[in-house]
Design a protein around this motif. Structure first.
Motif, short mmCIF file in Angstrom:
data_model
loop_
_atom_site.label_atom_id
_atom_site.label_comp_id
_atom_site.label_asym_id
_atom_site.label_seq_id
_atom_site.Cartn_x
_atom_site.Cartn_y
_atom_site.Cartn_z
N VAL A 44 -6.86 50.63 -7.34
CA VAL A 44 -6.45 50.77 -6.15
C VAL A 44 -5.79 52.09 -5.71
O VAL A 44 -6.21 52.80 -4.90
CB VAL A 44 -5.51 49.76 -5.48
CG1 VAL A 44 -4.72 50.02 -4.15
CG2 VAL A 44 -5.85 48.28 -5.49
N HIS A 45 -5.15 52.45 -6.92
CA HIS A 45 -4.46 53.85 -6.86
C HIS A 45 -5.56 54.86 -6.73
O HIS A 45 -5.55 55.70 -5.88
CB HIS A 45 -3.86 54.24 -7.84
CG HIS A 45 -2.90 55.42 -7.91
ND1 HIS A 45 -2.06 55.69 -7.09
CD2 HIS A 45 -3.03 56.37 -8.96
CE1 HIS A 45 -1.67 57.11 -7.52
NE2 HIS A 45 -2.32 57.28 -8.30
N GLN A 46 -6.75 54.86 -7.71
CA GLN A 46 -7.66 55.82 -7.68
C GLN A 46 -8.65 55.91 -6.32
O GLN A 46 -8.88 56.99 -5.80
CB GLN A 46 -8.72 55.54 -8.78
CG GLN A 46 -8.27 55.88 -10.22
CD GLN A 46 -7.23 54.98 -10.81
OE1 GLN A 46 -7.37 53.90 -10.21
NE2 GLN A 46 -6.75 55.32 -11.99
N LYS A 47 -8.85 54.50 -5.77
CA LYS A 47 -9.26 54.47 -4.53
C LYS A 47 -8.68 55.30 -3.34
O LYS A 47 -9.25 55.77 -2.64
CB LYS A 47 -9.76 52.85 -4.26
CG LYS A 47 -10.70 52.86 -2.98
CD LYS A 47 -10.84 51.20 -3.00
CE LYS A 47 -11.83 50.59 -2.04
NZ LYS A 47 -12.15 49.35 -1.82
N GLU A 48 -7.19 54.88 -3.32
CA GLU A 48 -6.40 55.57 -2.32
C GLU A 48 -6.60 56.99 -2.41
O GLU A 48 -6.79 57.83 -1.36
CB GLU A 48 -5.02 55.06 -2.30
CG GLU A 48 -5.05 53.61 -2.11
CD GLU A 48 -3.54 53.14 -2.15
OE1 GLU A 48 -2.83 53.75 -2.60
OE2 GLU A 48 -3.30 52.03 -1.82
N LEU A 49 -6.49 57.62 -3.58
CA LEU A 49 -6.65 59.21 -3.79
C LEU A 49 -7.87 59.58 -3.24
O LEU A 49 -7.97 60.55 -2.73
CB LEU A 49 -6.32 59.34 -5.32
CG LEU A 49 -4.98 59.43 -5.81
CD1 LEU A 49 -4.97 59.50 -7.33
CD2 LEU A 49 -4.06 60.32 -5.09
N LEU A 50 -9.00 58.85 -3.86
CA LEU A 50 -10.34 59.37 -3.15
C LEU A 50 -10.40 59.46 -1.65
O LEU A 50 -11.09 60.18 -1.11
CB LEU A 50 -11.47 58.64 -3.53
CG LEU A 50 -12.95 58.77 -3.46
CD1 LEU A 50 -13.22 60.34 -3.81
CD2 LEU A 50 -13.55 57.69 -4.26
N SER A 51 -10.02 58.34 -1.02
CA SER A 51 -10.01 58.26 0.47
C SER A 51 -9.11 59.19 0.92
O SER A 51 -9.65 59.87 2.05
CB SER A 51 -9.36 56.85 1.11
OG SER A 51 -10.20 55.82 0.43
N ALA A 52 -7.94 59.48 0.47
CA ALA A 52 -7.19 60.74 1.08
C ALA A 52 -7.87 62.07 0.84
O ALA A 52 -7.74 62.84 1.82
CB ALA A 52 -5.88 60.86 0.18
N CYS A 53 -8.48 62.41 -0.28
CA CYS A 53 -9.11 63.43 -0.48
C CYS A 53 -10.57 63.62 0.73
O CYS A 53 -10.59 64.74 1.12
CB CYS A 53 -9.64 63.58 -1.83
SG CYS A 53 -10.43 65.08 -2.06
N MET A 54 -10.89 62.52 0.67
CA MET A 54 -12.24 62.61 1.63
C MET A 54 -11.93 62.77 3.13
O MET A 54 -12.51 63.22 3.84
CB MET A 54 -13.19 61.28 1.37
CG MET A 54 -13.92 61.40 -0.02
SD MET A 54 -14.71 59.65 -0.27
CE MET A 54 -15.95 59.86 1.11
#
Length: 80
Positions: A44-54
């Motif tokens: 979940v943490h990595q997915k949130e970081l990727l979403s925020a960057c995108m």
């Protein structure tokens, strides 16, 4: 200039030294998925970081279309 692979034209200059804005986040998310047998509920943490960057990248606009070089080329074509 460019290379052809079948009927596909690839411009090597476009992919040469361009920035890859969310590459670290994407790699960490994919590594997490591979370690957890494709269970994204553990990443979940990595997915949130990727979403925020995108999301941050989608807010950035490209340079406006009407640059000085474009207009000079357009005017020089009209003189011929």
């Amino acid at each position: 200039m460019g290379r052809k692979g079948g009927s596909l034209f690839i411009n090597p200059k476009k992919f040469a030294a361009g920035s890859k804005p969310c590459m670290k986040e994407m790699l960490s998310f994919l590594n997490c998925l591979s370690l957890n047998q494709m269970h994204d509920d553990k990443c979940v943490h990595q997915k949130e970081l990727l979403s925020a960057c995108m999301d941050a990248q989608s807010g950035k606009r490209k340079k406006p279309f009407g640059s000085i070089n474009y207009h000079l080329q357009r005017l020089s074509r009209g003189r011929r």
